[in-house]
Enzyme design. Structure first.
Site, short mmCIF file in Angstrom:
data_model
loop_
_atom_site.label_atom_id
_atom_site.label_comp_id
_atom_site.label_asym_id
_atom_site.label_seq_id
_atom_site.Cartn_x
_atom_site.Cartn_y
_atom_site.Cartn_z
N CYS B 101 0.99 -1.22 0.02
CA CYS B 101 0.22 -0.07 -0.19
C CYS B 101 0.85 1.31 -0.16
O CYS B 101 0.68 2.08 -0.62
CB CYS B 101 -1.06 -0.19 1.09
SG CYS B 101 -1.78 1.12 1.28
N CYS B 204 -6.77 -3.74 6.78
CA CYS B 204 -7.71 -2.96 6.75
C CYS B 204 -8.95 -3.57 5.63
O CYS B 204 -10.26 -3.42 6.10
CB CYS B 204 -7.39 -1.40 5.93
SG CYS B 204 -6.79 -1.42 4.44
#
Lengths: 430, 377
Positions: B101, B204
């Protein structure tokens, strides 16, 4: 300077509405009370109701005051469904256009999931106009099993006016009531409830220069509506809750003022909008106008010259290929120009507009959408301010679109593709 | 500078943005929408955690008096981070999605978009320090990435994947914060309502924290054998992707080992869909081979060797293979085609291909690579 080009989201309150609202806020009295203060409040509400009815071509008894357009839409869709299905359990179908506001779409889909409704989304053409043949086919196939039809008067994103006369004629042939969300239409185009033949119509306060938090459902006399809010039995038992005296009066003043001023305002705003459309096309050649074209450039449409375009006067909607709406909005907002990406925003999360998708716009094109909506305070300076900055903003947004589309997107002609296939590999991007 | 503050909705990014404002920068807050979960008709859903986070980020921006926008990077996130996560597990490797990410989303998609829109830097709430030193002989200044002052919160491990160019456009104002408690106190003093918001630990996009369930749902069931080092079948599994090197729990092995000692996953073989198990001492690693190396310290690590022969000079370092793992003394040298060979001098166990390998000299990050393979001690 700043330019406010988002009147379709909310428009500044009219001075007359502010005056009566602030005056009424200082007075006490519950319109349901029987003493003199209550009677005084009741009188104010009823006068407001009469003023609203007169401005909208309705009878006072047909005005159900609500806390806004969303509540009125919910009352229409749920109230009509429950009432109709309650009388005849076979009537469980809900026909709505695919471009309705979420305040109509979501109650209809909620009823499908929780109350046994069968919700059908009716298709639209490339300009957002309802496909009347599809409506006719649905009614022919299952008219007696249909509880209601809901088609908006004018679309909130692309401004398309819907052929309501034909919708009403078709539906009434099968005894099906028709509701229309006219939140964007009132004050912009002529709206006459009685002449429309509609059974129910939604209007909102803050879209016409009235206060936030008030609206109304016009419900034809004799129309059976099951309540959504239960309680003190106000509004003929259809909508419980203490009447908002100050907001009712300000709402009525705003609707009355907007409707009276409409011919002049609409003509002025139409000229500004047409100027905006022409200049955006000149300044950004790649920009694509969505919805009915108010200023056709080619001879093909010249035959229609003289007809008013089937579009709200203050609405202009464009997609900008290769741009993300959020980059465009950021760039314009930073430069003091406020408009909308025209898409459904939940907590500010941008999603491709269901309206554009229903019109057949590709998802990646739908992401680069901007709605400019003009209103009663708009001036030529607002349009100038937009055009001063728009070319530079589009240029930067295109660069950002290329940058954030990822390695695969960079190869594409318009920067779309968004890195498809770039993910699983761990190749040169590092 | 025009600074884009990435606001997650948590306390760290809010305080980092506040410090950027205090430093006199022209700051704009942006919350990244990363979930592709598009509930077309939202009726009935009370909103997912990301919507709550977006609301918290908005309130933080309000309190700081900075503009706030939401940018939709969900498609890019799905195409890179989530796709990489699944592909890596399917290939028998153990990815770190936070590293991906940072690599593809925060310091590539977001940063590139920010630069294109006129920003000079991206500011995040990561705990790491960027130290700028004068270049040798009057050359351009050198930016070094260092561990945070608070070693317990240090996040340099997940940032090391950034190259020097991206580091030059990054700001980590929390790098010298004494502790998370201090950051929370600062948030409270600034009136930020997220000051007491719990930390997030889970991946997440795996909302319920059930990584194995997420993998099973996305990759499907794929039964195969669990074998010992001699190739004898000792059990069965429902998908080799659910196992990672060094794992002990969750092995459904019928027969006990002959010596009665516990067995661990030594290797995942995706081609034959088998999981190899063995004793703990077989997990000890003597050398780690890394690929796709990114270097932040050319003065220490030297140039990439040309041709096929051997490698460059050895340099002393400490190697870390997990976000919260202890660094192990080692020596390393660059190898051709973006590789690195690391020989460890300490105890290092259970290193899986796909993991992120970060090399340090003290607090300074020298570089990062992805584990391609290991050699036993």
């Amino acid at each position: 300077m700043t330019a406010y080009l988002d009147h379709a989201a909310t428009t500044p309150m009219l001075p007359g509405a502010i005056d009566v609202l602030t005056a009424e806020l200082g007075r006490t009295g519950n319109a349901s009370s029987l003493h003199s203060a209550g009677r005084s409040a009741r009188r104010t509400v009823e006068e407001a109701r009469e003023q609203l009815a007169a401005a909208l071509g309705a009878r006072p008894g047909e005005v159900v005051l609500t806390a806004g357009g969303t509540e009125a839409d919910n009352l229409a869709v749920k109230g009509l469904f429950w009432s109709r299905a309650g009388q005849d359990s076979a009537r469980r179908r809900i026909l709505v256009s695919a471009v309705e506001h979420h305040a109509v779409l979501d109650p209809a889909s909620w009823l499908a999931r929780h109350a046994g409704a069968e919700t059908v989304l009716l298709p639209v053409d490339g300009t957002g106009r309802l496909d009347l043949d599809a409506l006719a086919a649905e009614l022919e196939a299952a008219g007696p099993r249909t509880a209601l039809v809901s088609v908006m008067w004018a679309n909130n994103e692309v401004g398309t006016l819907q052929p309501l006369r034909e919708v009403v004629a078709l539906a009434h042939r099968y005894g099906v009531p028709v509701h229309s969300d006219a939140v964007q239409a009132v004050g912009q185009v002529p709206v006459d409830f009685a002449a429309s033949g509609l059974d129910a119509l939604t209007v909102s306060g803050h879209k016409v220069g009235g206060p936030l938090g008030i609206g109304a459902l016009l419900a034809r006399r004799g129309l059976d509506l099951t309540p959504v809010l239960h309680g003190g039995g106000q509004e003929r038992g259809v909508r419980s809750g203490t009447l908002d005296t100050p907001a009712s009066r300000a709402f009525a003043v705003a609707v009355d003022t907007a409707v009276r001023a409409r011919p002049q305002t609409a003509a002025r705003v139409t000229d500004l909008r047409d100027d905006l459309v022409r200049r955006v096309r000149e300044a950004v050649p790649g920009a694509v106008l969505r919805g009915p074209d108010p200023v056709p450039a080619t001879g093909r449409d010249a035959a229609r010259h003289g007809d008013p375009p089937a579009r709200l006067p203050g609405n202009a909607h464009f997609t900008f290929p290769g741009c993300e709406g959020d980059s465009l909005l950021f760039g314009l907002d930073s430069a003091g120009v406020q408009c909308s990406t025209g898409s459904a925003c939940q907590a500010g999360v941008p999603q491709p507009s269901h309206v554009l998708l229903a019109m057949g716009v590709e998802e990646h094109d739908a992401r680069g959408a901007l709605r400019f909506s003009l209103g009663h305070t708009s001036t030529a300076a607002d349009v100038d301010a937009l055009l001063d900055v728009l070319p530079g903003v589009v240029e930067r947004a295109r660069a950002a679109g290329l940058a954030s589309a990822g390695p695969a997107g960079r190869a594409g002609p318009t920067g779309h593709g968004a890195g498809a296939g770039a993910g699983a590999g761990r190749g040169g991007a590092r | 500078m025009r600074v884009l503050a990435a606001l997650s909705g948590g306390v760290d990014s809010a305080v980092a943005a506040a410090r950027a404002v205090d430093a006199g920068h022209d700051v704009v807050g942006v919350h990244m929408a990363l979930s592709r979960n598009r509930d077309q008709f939202r009726t009935g859903s009370r909103g997912c955690c990301s919507i709550e986070d977006a609301g918290d980020a908005r309130r933080a921006a309000d309190v700081l008096g900075i503009p706030y926008y939401v940018w939709d990077l969900s498609e890019r996130f799905e195409d890179t981070v989530v796709a990489d996560f699944l592909a890596e597990y399917a290939a028998g490797r153990t990815p770190n999605p936070c590293v991906r990410c940072n690599e593809h989303i925060k310091f590539e998609a977001l940063l590139d978009k920010a630069v294109a829109l006129g920003f000079d830097a991206v500011c995040t709430g990561h705990y790491a320090r960027v130290v700028t030193r004068p270049g040798p002989d009057g050359s351009a200044p050198v930016r070094e990435l260092h561990r945070a002052a608070d070693l317990a919160k240090d996040q340099s491990y997940v940032l090391a994947v950034m190259g020097p160019d991206r580091l030059a456009r990054s700001m980590f104002p929390l790098g010298d914060a004494a502790s998370k408690a201090q950051v929370r106190a600062e948030a409270a003093a600034r009136g930020l309502s997220v000051s007491a918001k719990p930390d997030s630990y889970d991946i997440c996009f795996v909302a319920d924290g059930d990584t194995q369930g997420f993998l099973r749902e996305r990759l499907g069931s794929l039964p195969g054998d669990v074998v010992d080092v001699d190739g004898r079948v000792v059990g069965a599994h429902d998908g080799a992707y659910a196992y990672t090197v060094g794992q002990r729990k969750g092995l459904s092995i019928g027969r006990p080992a002959p010596d009665g000692r516990p067995r661990y996953v030594l290797e995942v073989r995706p081609v034959s869909n088998t999981v190899v198990v063995g004793p703990a001492d077989a997990l000890a690693v003597g050398a780690v081979l890394g690929g796709d190396a990114v270097w932040l310290a050319d003065d220490v690590v030297g140039a990439e060797p040309a041709g096929r022969a051997g490698g460059a000079d050895w340099f002393a370092c400490q190697a870390q293979v997990r976000a919260h793992g202890d660094p192990v003394p080692a020596r390393a040298r660059r190898t051709p085609h973006g590789g690195v060979r690391v020989e460890v001098h300490g105890d290092l166990r259970g290193v899986a291909p796909g993991q992120s390998l970060v090399l340090y000299a003290g607090t300074r990050v020298l570089g990062q690579a992805t584990v391609e393979g290991t050699e036993r001690a």
